[in-house]
Each structure stands twice: as structure tokens, then as C-alpha cells.
Scaffold this active site. Structure first.
Site, PDB file in Angstrom:
ATOM      1  N   ASN A  42     -75.441   2.120  10.791  1.00  0.00           N
ATOM      2  CA  ASN A  42     -74.801   2.462   9.579  1.00  0.00           C
ATOM      3  C   ASN A  42     -74.519   1.128   8.728  1.00  0.00           C
ATOM      4  O   ASN A  42     -75.539   0.315   8.455  1.00  0.00           O
ATOM      5  CB  ASN A  42     -73.672   3.327   9.659  1.00  0.00           C
ATOM      6  CG  ASN A  42     -72.576   3.096  10.485  1.00  0.00           C
ATOM      7  OD1 ASN A  42     -72.717   2.827  11.696  1.00  0.00           O
ATOM      8  ND2 ASN A  42     -71.626   2.918  10.133  1.00  0.00           N
ATOM      9  N   ASP A  43     -73.412   0.546   8.353  1.00  0.00           N
ATOM     10  CA  ASP A  43     -72.986  -0.423   7.730  1.00  0.00           C
ATOM     11  C   ASP A  43     -73.648  -1.750   7.882  1.00  0.00           C
ATOM     12  O   ASP A  43     -73.628  -2.424   8.888  1.00  0.00           O
ATOM     13  CB  ASP A  43     -71.489  -0.807   7.514  1.00  0.00           C
ATOM     14  CG  ASP A  43     -70.884   0.598   7.367  1.00  0.00           C
ATOM     15  OD1 ASP A  43     -71.366   1.639   7.277  1.00  0.00           O
ATOM     16  OD2 ASP A  43     -69.491   0.467   7.482  1.00  0.00           O
ATOM     17  N   TYR A 102     -66.109  -1.989  14.828  1.00  0.00           N
ATOM     18  CA  TYR A 102     -66.358  -1.340  13.488  1.00  0.00           C
ATOM     19  C   TYR A 102     -66.593  -2.467  12.415  1.00  0.00           C
ATOM     20  O   TYR A 102     -66.481  -3.897  12.722  1.00  0.00           O
ATOM     21  CB  TYR A 102     -65.072  -0.516  13.172  1.00  0.00           C
ATOM     22  CG  TYR A 102     -65.301   0.912  13.478  1.00  0.00           C
ATOM     23  CD1 TYR A 102     -66.329   1.228  14.613  1.00  0.00           C
ATOM     24  CD2 TYR A 102     -64.464   1.895  13.082  1.00  0.00           C
ATOM     25  CE1 TYR A 102     -66.362   2.596  14.938  1.00  0.00           C
ATOM     26  CE2 TYR A 102     -64.621   3.253  13.459  1.00  0.00           C
ATOM     27  CZ  TYR A 102     -65.582   3.425  14.402  1.00  0.00           C
ATOM     28  OH  TYR A 102     -65.740   4.840  14.909  1.00  0.00           O
ATOM     29  N   ARG A 161     -59.095  -0.501   7.967  1.00  0.00           N
ATOM     30  CA  ARG A 161     -60.216  -1.159   8.752  1.00  0.00           C
ATOM     31  C   ARG A 161     -61.244  -1.869   7.747  1.00  0.00           C
ATOM     32  O   ARG A 161     -61.031  -1.772   6.561  1.00  0.00           O
ATOM     33  CB  ARG A 161     -61.401  -0.212   9.526  1.00  0.00           C
ATOM     34  CG  ARG A 161     -61.739   1.053   8.807  1.00  0.00           C
ATOM     35  CD  ARG A 161     -62.592   2.005   9.449  1.00  0.00           C
ATOM     36  NE  ARG A 161     -63.007   3.288   8.753  1.00  0.00           N
ATOM     37  CZ  ARG A 161     -62.312   4.502   8.952  1.00  0.00           C
ATOM     38  NH1 ARG A 161     -61.524   4.394   9.800  1.00  0.00           N
ATOM     39  NH2 ARG A 161     -62.677   5.423   8.247  1.00  0.00           N
ATOM     40  N   GLU A 220     -63.111   2.968   2.238  1.00  0.00           N
ATOM     41  CA  GLU A 220     -63.753   2.209   3.405  1.00  0.00           C
ATOM     42  C   GLU A 220     -64.440   0.881   2.528  1.00  0.00           C
ATOM     43  O   GLU A 220     -64.868   0.791   1.350  1.00  0.00           O
ATOM     44  CB  GLU A 220     -64.750   3.059   4.081  1.00  0.00           C
ATOM     45  CG  GLU A 220     -64.243   4.188   4.752  1.00  0.00           C
ATOM     46  CD  GLU A 220     -65.181   4.767   5.645  1.00  0.00           C
ATOM     47  OE1 GLU A 220     -64.806   5.057   6.524  1.00  0.00           O
ATOM     48  OE2 GLU A 220     -66.324   5.094   5.061  1.00  0.00           O
TER      49      GLU A 220
END
Ligand code: FRU
Length: 477
Positions: A42-43, A102, A161, A220
Site C-alpha cells: 500500500n502506501d 505503519y 498515525r 490519514e
């Protein structure tokens, strides 16, 4: 390195090795985008140019093509075009990150590469812990964890986060994505002089703040940047309702432009603008290199109800990052440009300087992995369409002045669309890869990013409509 860390790294490495052949034979594997070697990406994280090398880290679950306890995978490049897979940078081995290292960011200080990331912890009773953590490296490859440096402040849930750190006026700043106890999305600012002791300055923007109405239950991946002396907050809010042609995806990514007062932590800003009008674009992050360019990568994906139907899962991998894009600000609007280095990929140029379509078609072949530039001599007043390998198409209707991208949804098997309005169509710059489209409309005034999964044997692109244009194309395979 702890035993647990080396064990996790070894398991991830073995998983990638075992799956290498099956992953690489997938017909939807992309030829010039960053992808996970196996499992779920993902990111983009920790983007930086450090000691002359570009670093792209990414959220990675090596063990399955779903979310899970994330690692930081790692690629490096000297030219933003050719990438090298590096050893895993972070594995979720310690108590403060056991359910995922994360998202986060990177800076250089005192010659060392500093990674800031969120340690995610899921307790047995269903509650969570969140710790903003630091890891250091002197070579950009091996990292030493320093543990948590910021604890959860009062007033927020554990959805707190994605620290992004930068330097301004001889101090360090960190912006963190957050949710208040009342369930409102926020971007929270901290400051530090030594990178380990952080003072909370407060929320600079959020749902219900600075003249915004309800604007999501969680924000986010915030990124606070300066372009042309303006301060921009890039952020990915969750919980926006669709509004006409806006906010059509499950989650959004966009920006506010304004001025941040670093003394009072007050950010005066305008309206939210989406960074991309396509289907697959989330959690972007930016960095600057020594040329001063502001470069963005985003996750070319989204966790929604169709994600788990993507055909690449059969070959044990899922998702990719976008190409790197340079950001420029014109009249408080971000324009995205493919970075110039991508021209290095160009092979077999084909040029047609004067094409006049009068309701007929022009067929282009071998467009699995290609770059296509369509320059319209005059703004298009007849309709114009581009058909991508029989699986997606873009239309421009000069009556409504709408650009519309349609593609087949992998879950429903029906066509779905995203639409944006422009004043007139002057240019389309399109990057096609085996299963992706990135469409820069009018030099990046608007963007459409999408994954699509055409029959691998089908490689034709068809241009149709009434328009005069110049066509340039290259094979990028
Ligand atoms: C965004 C995000 C981040 C989080 C990461 C976990 O896609 O949810 O907020 O840090 O992914 O992988």
C-alpha cells in the site's frame, strides 16, 4: 537486530523467493511501476534522496495479498527510473509495532537517515496502541530502531498515525493523521529541536475546523509542504460522502492551500481539491530533491469492496505505486507532471504530426506498456474518445466539457465511471502499463489514475471522434 526481527525478515525473504516465478509470470505485472515482490503493497513511505540515491519505502505485507502486520519494503534508484530491491528496512518485531510498522517519512540529519513511522499494536481485547517511532541508518540500507518518541496525546483515539517530518526555521516539525474522541479527522502538528523530544502544537486542520464542515472521521497520511511560498496540506480523509462527480472513491486524497503560522500553529486555508479523479489513487507522499523539485508517489490502489477481486491475487501479489510526478502550483492549483527522467524509458518513437479525425478512427498497436501524447491543434469542439485495449475508455464531450473515464469493475464486471469538468481539452498525456493507466489532462491540470485488467492478448488503443491532433508515442516495455 533482535531474533524476532531477523526471523521475520528471513520469513519474508523466503516467501518472496518461493513466489518469484509465479509472481513474475503474471501478465498484469507492470513494467515500469514499483510493485511488491510478493504479497500486498500500500502506501509509499520514507521518500527521500539521501547520499545521492532516491529511496522509496512502502507498506508491505509479504505473507498474503491482504492487509496485515506491515513491513517497510525498500527500493532505491539513482535516476527515478531504474530501481533496485533492497533488504527489508523495517519488520514489525517489537512490542510497540507488533501489528505493523505503519506509514511514515524520512529526513536526513547529522548525516544519518531518520525514519519516522507508526508502531501499530492491536491488543487482545480489541483496543489498539499507537506509537510514533524512530529508526536510524548511516548507509540508508540497515536501520537501528530507537523505539517510540511520541505517545498518543489527550483528545484523540488510537487512530493516530503516519508522521511526516520536515525542517523549517531551524526547527523540526511533524504532522500526524488523527481522529478526535468525537470521531473527527485531524492533522496534528508537533515540533522538536533534537528529533527525539517532540512538543505538541495542536491540530492545524480537520473536520469542522477553519470553516470546513463535516469532513471525515479520520485523516490519514498528512503531508505539509511549501510550493511558491504557499503552504499546502496534502491529506487522505476517510468518511467523505460522494458529492456530484467529487469524492466517488471510498476514501479521498487531496489538498488545502493556505498559510501556516508556525508560531501559533494556525493554518488558514481554502477548499479541499482532489489530487486525482480516477479510481486508484491514495495516501500520496512527497519529497524534494536537490533540484528543488517536489515529487509525489502515491499508492495506485484503494482498499474497497472490489480490491480482493483483482486478478493478480491468483499470482500472490496485489497493488503498485504510481509513477513519480512533479508537483507545480499555478493559481493555487496543483498541476502534476511525469518527472522528466521517465523519458529515458522511451523506445521506438512513432510520430503523426497532423491527424484529422472526422468521425473515423485511428488504431494504435502494441500499447501494453506505452506512453502516448495527444496534442490538440485547436481545443476539441467535436467529441473525442480513446479506447484502451477494449477494457477502459476515456471520452471528452465538448458540450458538457466533461472528461469521463470508464473501466470494468473487477467485482461487478460492469463498467463504472469517474468524471471531471474542464474548460477545454488541449492535451492528453497517457502512461499505459500492462494493467494501469495514468492520464494527465491538459498538462496535469486534472489526473485520472486507474488499474484495469484487459485481455493480455489485446494491445490496441483506438482514437476516435472529431478533432485535429498531433500524436506521439513510445514503447516503454
Ligand atoms: C493508509 C494507511 C495508513 C497506515 C497504513 C497501514 O493507506 O491506512 O494510515 O499507516 O495504511 O498500512
Amino acid at each position: 537486530m533482535t531474533d524476532r526481527e531477523s526471523l521475520l525478515m528471513k520469513q519474508a525473504f523466503e516467501k518472496a523467493l518461493k513466489n518469484k516465478a509465479i509472481v513474475e509470470k503474471d501478465p498484469y505485472r507492470l513494467s515500469y511501476h514499483l510493485m511488491p515482490p510478493v504479497g500486498f503493497l500500500n502506501d509509499p513511505n520514507g521518500l527521500i534522496k539521501y547520499q545521492g540515491v532516491y529511496h522509496v519505502f512502502y507498506q508491505w505485507n509479504p505473507f498474503a495479498a491482504t492487509h496485515g502486520a506491515k513491513f517497510w519494503g525498500h527500493y532505491t534508484s539513482v535516476d527515478l527510473v531504474h530501481w533496485r530491491e533492497e533488504p527489508i528496512a523495517l519488520a514489525p518485531s517489537e512490542w510497540y509495532e507488533k501489528d505493523g510498522c505503519y506509514s511514515g517519512s524520512a529526513i536526513e540529519a547529522g548525516g544519518k537517515l531518520h525514519l519516522f513511522y507508526t508502531g501499530n499494536v492491536k491488543h487482545e481485547d480489541g483496543t489498539r496502541g499507537t506509537y510514533q517511532c524512530l529508526a536510524l541508518s548511516t548507509d540508508g540500507i540497515y536501520f537501528e530502531k530507537k523505539g517510540p518518541i511520541v505517545r498518543l496525546p489527550d483528545g484523540y483515539t488510537t487512530h493516530f498515525r503516519d508522521p511526516k517530518v520536515w525542517r523549517k526555521n531551524d526547527r523540526w516539525y511533524m504532522i500526524v493523521g488523527a481522529q478526535t474522541l468525537a470521531g473527527e479527522g485531524r492533522a496534528v502538528l508537533f515540533t522538536s529541536v533534537d528529533l527525539t523530544h517532540w512538543e505538541e502544537l495542536g491540530a492545524v486542520a480537520g473536520s469542522g475546523m477553519n470553516g470546513l464542515g463535516d469532513f471525515g472521521y479520520m485523516w490519514e497520511c498528512p503531508d505539509l509542504i511549501t510550493l511558491n511560498d504557499r503552504d499546502l496540506l496534502l491529506v487522505s480523509p476517510q468518511g467523505l460522502e460522494p458529492d456530484g462527480h467529487f469524492y466517488r472513491n471510498l476514501y479521498q486524497s487531496g489538498y488545502f492551500v493556505g498559510q501556516l503560522d508556525y508560531e501559533t500553529a494556525r493554518f488558514r486555508h481554502g477548499a479541499f481539491t482532489e489530487l486525482d479523479r480516477g479510481f486508484d489513487f491514495y495516501a500520496p507522499q512527497t519529497f524534494t530533491d536537490e533540484s528543488g523539485r517536489r515529487i509525489l508517489f502515491a499508492w495506485m490502489g484503494m482498499t474497497d469492496d472490489s480490491e480482493q477481486y483483482q486478478p493478480t491475487i491468483a499470482n500472490n501479489w496485489l497493488h503498485a505505486l504510481t509513477i513519480p510526478r512533479e508537483l507545480q502550483l499555478q493559481n493555487d492549483k496543483i498541476y502534476q507532471k511525469p518527472v522528466a527522467e521517465l523519458r529515458k524509458l522511451r523506445k521506438k518513437e512513432v510520430r503523426m504530426d497532423h491527424v484529422a479525425l472526422e468521425g473515423d478512427q485511428l488504431s494504435l498497436k502494441d500499447m501494453h506498456s506505452a506512453e502516448l501524447i495527444l496534442d490538440f491543434a485547436e481545443p476539441v469542439v467535436g467529441g473525442f474518445e480513446v479506447y484502451f485495449r477494449r477494457e477502459a475508455f476515456l471520452t471528452y464531450d465538448p458540450g458538457s466539457k466533461e472528461v469521463r473515464l470508464q473501466r470494468r469493475n473487477v467485482r461487478t464486471n460492469r463498467m463504472e465511471e469517474r468524471v471531471c469538468s474542464i474548460d477545454s481539452l488541449t492535451k492528453l498525456h497517457i502512461f499505459l502499463d500492462h494493467s494501469s493507466l495514468e492520464i494527465f489532462v491538459n498538462d496535469g491540470q486534472e489526473m485520472f489514475t486507474a488499474r484495469y485488467f484487459p485481455d493480455p492478448a489485446e494491445s490496441g488503443v483506438i482514437l476516435a471522434g472529431r478533432a485535429e491532433l498531433g500524436v506521439k508515442m513510445w514503447d516503454l516495455g
